[in-house]
Design an enzyme around this catalytic site. Structure first.
Site, PDB file in Angstrom:
ATOM      1  N   GLU A 197      11.368  -5.221   9.784  1.00  0.00           N
ATOM      2  CA  GLU A 197      12.721  -5.663   9.415  1.00  0.00           C
ATOM      3  C   GLU A 197      13.741  -6.012  10.232  1.00  0.00           C
ATOM      4  OE1 GLU A 197      13.019  -3.689   5.487  1.00  0.00           O
ATOM      5  OE2 GLU A 197      10.971  -3.388   5.102  1.00  0.00           O
TER       6      GLU A 197
ATOM      7  N   CYS B  50       7.442   1.860   6.099  1.00  0.00           N
ATOM      8  CA  CYS B  50       5.885   1.775   7.294  1.00  0.00           C
ATOM      9  C   CYS B  50       5.577   3.412   7.980  1.00  0.00           C
ATOM     10  CB  CYS B  50       6.739   0.461   8.444  1.00  0.00           C
ATOM     11  SG  CYS B  50       6.016  -1.262   8.243  1.00  0.00           S
TER      12      CYS B  50
ATOM     13  N   THR C 217      -1.502  -2.797   5.372  1.00  0.00           N
ATOM     14  CA  THR C 217      -1.703  -1.624   6.854  1.00  0.00           C
ATOM     15  C   THR C 217      -2.858  -0.936   5.719  1.00  0.00           C
ATOM     16  OG1 THR C 217       0.658  -1.474   7.685  1.00  0.00           O
ATOM     17  CG2 THR C 217      -0.985  -0.099   7.670  1.00  0.00           C
TER      18      THR C 217
ATOM     19  N   GLY D 254      13.468   5.502   9.699  1.00  0.00           N
ATOM     20  CA  GLY D 254      13.129   5.754   8.123  1.00  0.00           C
ATOM     21  C   GLY D 254      12.167   4.104   7.549  1.00  0.00           C
TER      22      GLY D 254
ATOM     23  N   THR E 190       0.995  -1.239  -0.055  1.00  0.00           N
ATOM     24  CA  THR E 190       0.043  -0.451   0.210  1.00  0.00           C
ATOM     25  C   THR E 190       0.285   1.060   0.668  1.00  0.00           C
ATOM     26  OG1 THR E 190      -0.384  -0.080   2.204  1.00  0.00           O
ATOM     27  CG2 THR E 190      -1.943  -0.866   1.490  1.00  0.00           C
TER      28      THR E 190
HETATM   29  C1  UDX Z   1       8.101  -0.913  11.868  1.00  0.00           C
HETATM   30  C2  UDX Z   1       7.551  -0.828  13.389  1.00  0.00           C
HETATM   31  O1  UDX Z   1       8.219  -1.206  13.818  1.00  0.00           O
HETATM   32  C3  UDX Z   1       6.312  -2.591  12.622  1.00  0.00           C
HETATM   33  O2  UDX Z   1       5.711  -2.994  13.394  1.00  0.00           O
HETATM   34  C4  UDX Z   1       5.562  -2.367  11.612  1.00  0.00           C
HETATM   35  O3  UDX Z   1       4.752  -3.429  11.066  1.00  0.00           O
HETATM   36  C5  UDX Z   1       6.198  -1.968  10.320  1.00  0.00           C
HETATM   37  O4  UDX Z   1       7.269  -0.638  10.563  1.00  0.00           O
HETATM   38  P1  UDX Z   1      10.653  -1.674  10.704  1.00  0.00           P
HETATM   39  O5  UDX Z   1      10.630  -0.273   9.946  1.00  0.00           O
HETATM   40  O6  UDX Z   1      11.394  -2.506  10.300  1.00  0.00           O
HETATM   41  O7  UDX Z   1       9.182  -1.720  11.602  1.00  0.00           O
HETATM   42  O8  UDX Z   1      11.474  -0.591  11.643  1.00  0.00           O
HETATM   43  P2  UDX Z   1      11.794  -0.087  12.790  1.00  0.00           P
HETATM   44  O9  UDX Z   1      12.717  -1.426  13.845  1.00  0.00           O
HETATM   45  O10 UDX Z   1      10.378  -0.302  13.511  1.00  0.00           O
HETATM   46  O11 UDX Z   1      12.239   0.753  12.868  1.00  0.00           O
HETATM   47  C6  UDX Z   1      12.039   1.849  12.150  1.00  0.00           C
HETATM   48  C7  UDX Z   1      13.331   3.020  11.867  1.00  0.00           C
HETATM   49  O12 UDX Z   1      13.917   3.679  13.219  1.00  0.00           O
HETATM   50  C8  UDX Z   1      14.179   2.722  11.369  1.00  0.00           C
HETATM   51  O13 UDX Z   1      15.300   3.989  10.971  1.00  0.00           O
HETATM   52  C9  UDX Z   1      14.871   3.047  12.731  1.00  0.00           C
HETATM   53  O14 UDX Z   1      16.421   3.244  12.789  1.00  0.00           O
HETATM   54  C10 UDX Z   1      14.593   4.127  13.965  1.00  0.00           C
HETATM   55  N1  UDX Z   1      14.420   3.827  15.201  1.00  0.00           N
HETATM   56  C11 UDX Z   1      13.935   2.633  16.443  1.00  0.00           C
HETATM   57  C12 UDX Z   1      14.766   4.568  16.447  1.00  0.00           C
HETATM   58  O15 UDX Z   1      15.571   5.889  15.185  1.00  0.00           O
HETATM   59  N2  UDX Z   1      15.393   5.295  17.561  1.00  0.00           N
HETATM   60  C13 UDX Z   1      14.722   3.580  17.909  1.00  0.00           C
HETATM   61  O16 UDX Z   1      14.285   4.191  19.258  1.00  0.00           O
HETATM   62  C14 UDX Z   1      13.711   3.124  17.237  1.00  0.00           C
END
Ligand code: UDX
Length: 465
Positions: free
Chosen positions: A159, A267, A122, A264, A87
């Site tokens: 991921e 999602c 989503t 980033g 999506t």
């Molecule tokens: C996210 C959600 O966690 C998940 O539940 C949803 O289904 C999809 O989106 P994902 O995008 O795989 O998962 O990664 P995630 O580990 O959540 O990190 C997302 C972003 O946030 C990354 O860029 C990460 O570096 C950043 N992040 C995460 C931070 O900057 N600080 C943090 O404390 C945690």
């Protein structure tokens, strides 16, 4: 139980492989012939730790099959049909539902026996109703509640750890509107009862909203701690300890309070924007989410500005400057570059004429075709090792906390970085990997811990006031 999943992207593939591991029979359908051909041979088109093993096990057990077409035969006997297609963000910022609706149309055209049609993708609140409408319009002989039901079952997979997130989730959310579909989906997730996973049954719209609300809340935590980091830098406080001190409060929790160059991925950026568009369409004020999105955009730009400012302060001609950049994916253990902070940061540096030499464990000098899709990466120089990226650079910048960067040989880094007379080499650690070490050999800049220069310091300002 027979399940048909539609979409062999990230979510569809992980979901299919994991349901198969639970013991269900799974047919995964995707129009992409090349992808399905690869998958049928047990080859995985994406990078996700552990997924290749599960897929080959599934194929071997003959409980996991891949097909390029939905047909009567494929859907026959399936209790659950799961839509797990993309999506993406449309040009207006809304979620583009065309893949979801195409999947729904194809299901309608081929549905034979009663099945629960579940949305895993989503989707904006109300999409399941639209799916049911479309099915009834496409096949007037089918009636919701009799020949099929719709349901929502959002994914919360990260991921890089998607398999364990699926197998040991914090919770499973299921939106249903009939006891029949509730029974079937309860049965689908029965293997998780053994590990006492909370299974939350709600109505469908609530379930759809839980997904957006979860991502928006997590994005808010990140944006919040990143703003606190800016304040820490000005007052001379330490954001790592602030996050710890705040996070130990059980009401807040310590996760998602890691300071960063911005969030980033596939999602958070897409889902927060789609939630905002939805709220604007409905005239509901989500000013908090709005500010989170804005501040994250500013955050990425500010990271590049910090680098430019530091080079300027050293009178380094930007057109001759080289940054050795370690890590470009939006987080470790993935090859995903969607909305990675690195893309914004590199573009801003390139606008100033600064050269960027990149090393990322998953994209090395010999295999970066996927990265070429991104304009920002078109004119970077690719290095095949961290040493090559750093060698004679004017500054080192870490953007992704890959394990490989957690124990760099610091004396070697010192030797490799360009030596400009008496000055210590610049080291930008935008993931605070080395922030607890003495880094006297470098002009070390991390996030939320820098001691402000005297004239800018909080104490000085207090004295003046
Ligand atoms: C996210 C959600 O966690 C998940 O539940 C949803 O289904 C999809 O989106 P994902 O995008 O795989 O998962 O990664 P995630 O580990 O959540 O990190 C997302 C972003 O946030 C990354 O860029 C990460 O570096 C950043 N992040 C995460 C931070 O900057 N600080 C943090 O404390 C945690």
């Amino acid at each position: 139980m027979k399940i048909v999943t539609i979409g062999s992207g990230y979510v569809g593939l992980v979901t299919s492989a994991c349901f198969c591991e639970f013991g269900h029979d799974v047919v995964n359908v995707d129009h992409d012939l090349i992808k399905i051909d690869l998958l049928s041979k047990g080859e995985i088109p994406i990078y996700e730790p552990g997924l290749d093993h599960l897929v080959s096990q599934g194929i071997k057990s003959k409980r996991l099959e891949f097909k390029t077409k939905l047909s009567y035969e494929t859907l026959s006997g399936a209790s659950v049909i799961m839509i797990a297609v993309g999506t993406p963000m449309s040009s207006s910022g809304h979620a583009d539902l065309s893949f979801v609706m195409n999947a729904a149309r194809e299901i309608a055209l081929n549905l034979k026996d009663y099945a629960v049609i579940v949305t895993k993708s989503t989707v904006p609140i109300g999409t399941s109703d639209k799916i049911a409408d479309l099915i009834e319009r496409t096949r007037p002989d089918l009636k919701k509640g009799v020949d099929f039901d719709v349901a929502s079952n959002p994914e919360f997979l990260r991921e890089g750890s998607a398999i364990s997130d699926f197998m040991r989730p914090d919770r499973v959310v299921i939106g249903v509107e009939s006891s029949r579909s509730r029974g079937i989906l309860g049965e689908l997730y029965r293997p998780l009862y053994l590990i006492e996973t909370p299974i939350l049954f709600t109505d469908i719209k609530t379930s759809e909203l839980i997904k957006y609300a979860s991502n928006a809340f997590l994005a808010t935590k990140i944006a919040f701690i990143n703003q606190m980091a800016d304040l820490c830098e000005c007052v001379g406080a330490n954001v790592v300890d602030v996050a710890k001190g705040v996070g130990l409060d059980g009401r807040i929790g310590k996760k998602f309070l890691h300071v960063s160059p911005g969030y980033g991925g596939s999602c958070f950026p897409k889902d927060t924007t789609a939630l905002l568009r939805l709220s604007q369409d409905l005239n509901v004020n989500l000013s908090i989410v709005h500010e989170v999105v804005e501040s994250n955009t500013r955050r990425k730009e500010q990271m590049a500005e910090r680098v430019v400012k530091a080079l300027d302060e050293r009178d380094i001609n930007l057109k001759n400057a080289v940054i050795g950049l370690l890590g470009i994916t939006f987080k470790p253990n993935t090859d995903d570059l969607r909305d990675a902070p690195s893309l914004t940061i590199i573009s801003k540096l390139r606008e100033k004429g600064i050269s960027v030499r990149v090393y990322d464990p998953i994209y090395n000098a010999y295999d970066y075709s996927k990265a070429k899709e991104y304009e920002a990466l078109n004119d970077v120089v690719w290095a095949s090792s961290w040493e090559e990226a750093v060698k004679e650079s004017d500054a080192l910048m870490i953007l992704t906390e890959w394990n490989e960067f957690r124990a760099l040989d610091l004396p070697k880094v010192r030797l490799l970085l360009s030596k400009k007379k008496d000055r210590k080499p610049l080291f930008f650690d935008f993931r605070n990997i080395y922030s607890s070490l003495p880094m006297e050999e470098f002009d070390y800049r991390c996030l939320g811990k820098q001691i402000a220069s005297k004239s800018d310091s909080y104490e000085e300002n207090q004295k003046v006031a």
